[in-house]
Design a protein around this motif. Structure first.
Motif, PDB file in Angstrom:
ATOM      1  N   GLY A  50      28.299  19.989  23.067  1.00 29.39           N
ATOM      2  CA  GLY A  50      29.408  19.428  24.231  1.00 29.39           C
ATOM      3  C   GLY A  50      28.608  19.108  25.379  1.00 29.39           C
ATOM      4  N   GLN A  51      27.212  19.095  25.510  1.00 29.51           N
ATOM      5  CA  GLN A  51      26.250  18.463  26.445  1.00 29.51           C
ATOM      6  C   GLN A  51      25.973  17.403  26.361  1.00 29.51           C
ATOM      7  N   PRO A  52      25.690  16.422  27.367  1.00 27.67           N
ATOM      8  CA  PRO A  52      25.307  15.078  27.376  1.00 27.67           C
ATOM      9  C   PRO A  52      23.551  15.003  26.807  1.00 27.67           C
ATOM     10  N   ILE A  53      23.439  13.737  26.290  1.00 24.95           N
ATOM     11  CA  ILE A  53      22.195  13.564  26.053  1.00 24.95           C
ATOM     12  C   ILE A  53      21.396  13.109  27.436  1.00 24.95           C
ATOM     13  N   ALA A  54      20.341  13.976  27.649  1.00 27.48           N
ATOM     14  CA  ALA A  54      19.865  13.643  28.920  1.00 27.48           C
ATOM     15  C   ALA A  54      18.306  12.817  28.912  1.00 27.48           C
ATOM     16  N   ASP A  55      17.743  12.571  27.919  1.00 29.88           N
ATOM     17  CA  ASP A  55      16.605  11.694  27.559  1.00 29.88           C
ATOM     18  C   ASP A  55      17.053  10.887  26.236  1.00 29.88           C
ATOM     19  N   ALA A 113      13.837  12.803  22.637  1.00 32.25           N
ATOM     20  CA  ALA A 113      15.325  12.858  23.284  1.00 32.25           C
ATOM     21  C   ALA A 113      15.691  14.260  23.789  1.00 32.25           C
ATOM     22  N   GLY A 114      16.516  14.435  24.598  1.00 36.17           N
ATOM     23  CA  GLY A 114      16.822  15.761  24.928  1.00 36.17           C
ATOM     24  C   GLY A 114      18.243  16.015  25.173  1.00 36.17           C
ATOM     25  N   VAL A 115      18.794  17.242  25.582  1.00 38.56           N
ATOM     26  CA  VAL A 115      20.088  17.584  25.794  1.00 38.56           C
ATOM     27  C   VAL A 115      19.861  18.701  26.842  1.00 38.56           C
ATOM     28  N   HIS A 116      20.730  18.653  27.906  1.00 35.90           N
ATOM     29  CA  HIS A 116      20.547  19.802  28.971  1.00 35.90           C
ATOM     30  C   HIS A 116      21.565  20.519  28.840  1.00 35.90           C
ATOM     31  N   LEU A 117      21.533  21.732  28.668  1.00 32.55           N
ATOM     32  CA  LEU A 117      22.470  22.676  28.350  1.00 32.55           C
ATOM     33  C   LEU A 117      23.097  22.976  29.786  1.00 32.55           C
ATOM     34  N   ARG A 118      24.061  22.968  30.123  1.00 29.41           N
ATOM     35  CA  ARG A 118      24.743  23.037  31.252  1.00 29.41           C
ATOM     36  C   ARG A 118      24.205  24.184  32.114  1.00 29.41           C
ATOM     37  N   THR A 119      24.061  25.377  31.373  1.00 30.23           N
ATOM     38  CA  THR A 119      23.688  26.657  31.999  1.00 30.23           C
ATOM     39  C   THR A 119      22.320  27.105  31.548  1.00 30.23           C
ATOM     40  N   PRO A 137      18.351  25.964  29.744  1.00 30.58           N
ATOM     41  CA  PRO A 137      17.195  25.144  29.403  1.00 30.58           C
ATOM     42  C   PRO A 137      17.766  23.820  28.677  1.00 30.58           C
ATOM     43  N   PHE A 138      16.591  22.837  28.641  1.00 35.30           N
ATOM     44  CA  PHE A 138      16.740  21.559  27.857  1.00 35.30           C
ATOM     45  C   PHE A 138      16.668  21.746  26.520  1.00 35.30           C
ATOM     46  N   LEU A 139      17.143  21.244  25.685  1.00 38.51           N
ATOM     47  CA  LEU A 139      16.614  21.171  24.114  1.00 38.51           C
ATOM     48  C   LEU A 139      16.079  19.899  24.037  1.00 38.51           C
ATOM     49  N   GLU A 140      14.797  19.893  23.648  1.00 37.72           N
ATOM     50  CA  GLU A 140      13.949  18.295  23.557  1.00 37.72           C
ATOM     51  C   GLU A 140      13.640  18.263  22.125  1.00 37.72           C
ATOM     52  N   PHE A 141      13.611  17.051  21.802  1.00 34.88           N
ATOM     53  CA  PHE A 141      13.202  16.618  20.372  1.00 34.88           C
ATOM     54  C   PHE A 141      12.264  15.546  20.586  1.00 34.88           C
ATOM     55  N   GLN A 142      11.054  15.818  19.992  1.00 32.40           N
ATOM     56  CA  GLN A 142       9.912  14.998  19.841  1.00 32.40           C
ATOM     57  C   GLN A 142       9.593  14.364  18.555  1.00 32.40           C
ATOM     58  N   ARG A 143       9.385  13.076  18.566  1.00 37.80           N
ATOM     59  CA  ARG A 143       8.867  12.546  17.255  1.00 37.80           C
ATOM     60  C   ARG A 143       7.481  13.113  16.681  1.00 37.80           C
TER      61      ARG A 143
END
Length: 182
Positions: free
Chosen positions: A140-145, A151-157, A159-165
């Motif tokens: 339920g968190q927005p895509i940050a990058d 690409a990444g998702v910032h958990l509201r409370t 760290p970021f979840l980040e995905f790299q090719r």
């Protein structure tokens, strides 16, 4: 709840090491944040380590001095240094925990100022945008990058979840999971 799961030779010892590294409490083989955030879970037996893990943790620093002190503290606690192909020009330090799992101690970055000690969980994958969309829909968190390479998702409370090719994908002894609803 998002979980980072480590396959460990000695789950209890590795859980205690990461709890101390992050300043969090540990319960048996689980390290939970004091409030909302992500869980670190350690399981046995360890899968054999064949290459760099496709998932790793990035630790946050307040300042360059703090980064240096964190590296020193973790080295004195048994962490090692790792060469995963980074150049000497990168501003972060690549290390390994006591069982050889890679992690980075980042230089100070404004992006991570509100994440707590854990800045990001970084996952290698074939399609970063697809992974970010999937995790965004589950958390339920927005895509940050959002670029083709990262690409990444910032958990509201937390760290970021980040995905790299990456052509190799997220194989290894560390994986990113979502805890089923109870």
């Amino acid at each position: 709840m998002v979980i980072v799961e480590f396959s460990a030779r000695d789950a209890a010892t590795l859980a205690r090491w990461w709890a101390k590294a992050l300043g969090r409490p540990v319960e048996a083989t689980t390290v939970r944040p004091a409030g909302p955030g992500l869980v670190l879970r350690f399981t046995e037996p360890a899968a054999p380590k064949e290459r760099k893990n496709g998932v790793h943790l990035d630790l946050r620093s307040e300042s360059h001095h703090d980064q240096q002190k964190t590296v020193e503290r973790l080295f004195n606690a048994g962490a090692g240094f790792a060469d995963i192909g980074q150049t000497e020009a990168v501003p972060w330090v690549v290390m390994t925990d006591i069982e050889g799992n890679e992690f980075c101690v980042l230089e100070p970055r404004e992006t991570y100022q509100d994440t707590g000690p854990l800045a990001a969980v970084v996952t290698d994958c074939a399609d970063p945008q697809e992974q970010a969309r999937w995790w965004s829909s589950r958390t339920g968190q927005p895509i940050a990058d959002d670029t083709p390479e990262f690409a990444g998702v910032h958990l509201r409370t937390g760290p970021f979840l980040e995905f790299q090719r990456s052509a190799t994908g997220p194989a290894g002894r560390v994986r990113l999971l979502i805890e089923p609803a109870r």
